[in-house]
Design a protein around this motif. Structure first.
Motif, PDB file in Angstrom:
ATOM      1  N   SER A 124      49.301   4.524 -36.668  1.00  0.00           N
ATOM      2  CA  SER A 124      50.349   3.478 -37.413  1.00  0.00           C
ATOM      3  C   SER A 124      51.782   4.007 -37.149  1.00  0.00           C
ATOM      4  N   LEU A 125      52.546   2.955 -37.319  1.00  0.00           N
ATOM      5  CA  LEU A 125      54.000   3.291 -37.282  1.00  0.00           C
ATOM      6  C   LEU A 125      54.499   4.087 -38.292  1.00  0.00           C
ATOM      7  N   ALA A 126      53.923   3.759 -39.665  1.00  0.00           N
ATOM      8  CA  ALA A 126      54.218   4.391 -40.852  1.00  0.00           C
ATOM      9  C   ALA A 126      53.807   6.020 -40.509  1.00  0.00           C
ATOM     10  N   GLU A 127      52.814   6.489 -39.474  1.00  0.00           N
ATOM     11  CA  GLU A 127      52.459   7.792 -39.520  1.00  0.00           C
ATOM     12  C   GLU A 127      53.544   8.383 -38.428  1.00  0.00           C
ATOM     13  N   CYS A 128      54.254   7.685 -37.558  1.00  0.00           N
ATOM     14  CA  CYS A 128      55.107   8.171 -36.571  1.00  0.00           C
ATOM     15  C   CYS A 128      56.662   7.656 -37.009  1.00  0.00           C
ATOM     16  N   PRO A 129      57.462   8.151 -37.906  1.00  0.00           N
ATOM     17  CA  PRO A 129      58.450   7.653 -38.405  1.00  0.00           C
ATOM     18  C   PRO A 129      59.574   7.840 -37.272  1.00  0.00           C
TER      19      PRO A 129
END
Length: 247
Positions: free
Chosen positions: A185-190
């Motif tokens: 997810s995008l939250a896992e790839c700040p």
């Protein structure tokens, strides 16, 4: 795979980002591509899972064959078997002409079934039979055809939970998930949020013919603090709206 090769794949397929989870998913896709294993791509809605079936296809032995992508969730329940397997003229009321199904269209290539978790139990059973026997029969026909396709599927659902709840066949799951590629997810790839935001800003500035000067430090902090439940799709939509109303 070395980083330069992964970067070349990103450029080829228009993938933005450099987090470890994304790079690992690309690496895995390239490694599994030359095999005949069925691949299941998983990840939250909006992460951009559609790139990975294309990578699998283009790095496979079937790359010169057709690539057919099907959104299972967009096909009406009563017609999905006809869409997948085709039908003969007169097979049912309204079948005025014969129809070629997606399995025929993808012959010799790759068939990507998106939103596989939306399939009804009945259609799941039909698909399982095709995968087990490697053959299928168009509706109204008495002649079997060879299913000469590589199957790649994708879902944002938790299929293990769907199996426990009786909504998805466990035997079909194991057929489809001979190999899993999980997109983070995008939250896992700040670290990818700001580069993606800049990419979308430039794209939509040109598209909407608006001049923009980039993001303030406060805007960047806000973007990094936000959880992005809609992932890359939500980020793109917000950037597009902000470009449109920017002064």
């Amino acid at each position: 795979m070395v980083k330069s090769e992964i970067q070349n794949v990103k450029l080829r397929f228009g993938i933005i980002g450099n987090c470890e989870g994304l790079n690992r998913a690309i690496d895995v896709a390239i490694q599994v591509a030359p095999t005949d294993l069925s691949v299941l791509v998983t990840g939250e809605s909006g992460v951009g899972k559609e790139s990975f079936p294309q990578i699998v296809h283009q790095f496979s032995r079937r790359k010169h064959g057709p690539y057919i992508a099907v959104n299972c969730g967009a096909i009406p329940e009563g017609t999905i078997d006809s869409e997948l397997f085709g039908h003969e003229k007169g097979a049912f009321t309204g079948a005025d002409t014969a129809k070629t199904g997606y399995f025929d269209m993808a012959k010799g290539g790759t068939l990507f079934l998106d939103e596989i978790g939306t399939m009804s139990y009945e259609i799941q059973s039909m698909l399982l039979r095709v995968l087990q026997e490697n053959t299928y029969t168009p509706i109204g026909s008495d002649k079997e055809r060879v299913a000469d396709v590589r199957i790649v599927t994708a879902t944002n659902e938790n299929l293990q939970l769907a199996i426990k709840e009786g909504r998805f066949r466990e035997d079909l799951y194991h057929r489809l998930c001979e190999f899993e590629i999980r997109q983070p997810s995008l939250a896992e790839c700040p670290e990818d949020i700001i580069p993606l935001a800049e990419f979308f800003r430039e794209r939509h500035s040109k598209e909407l013919k608006r001049e923009t000067q980039g993001f303030t430090e406060d805007a960047k902090r806000r973007m990094l603090a936000y959880p992005w439940p809609g992932n890359v799709r939500e980020l793109q939509n917000k950037i597009k709206r902000s470009v449109l109303v920017s002064e």
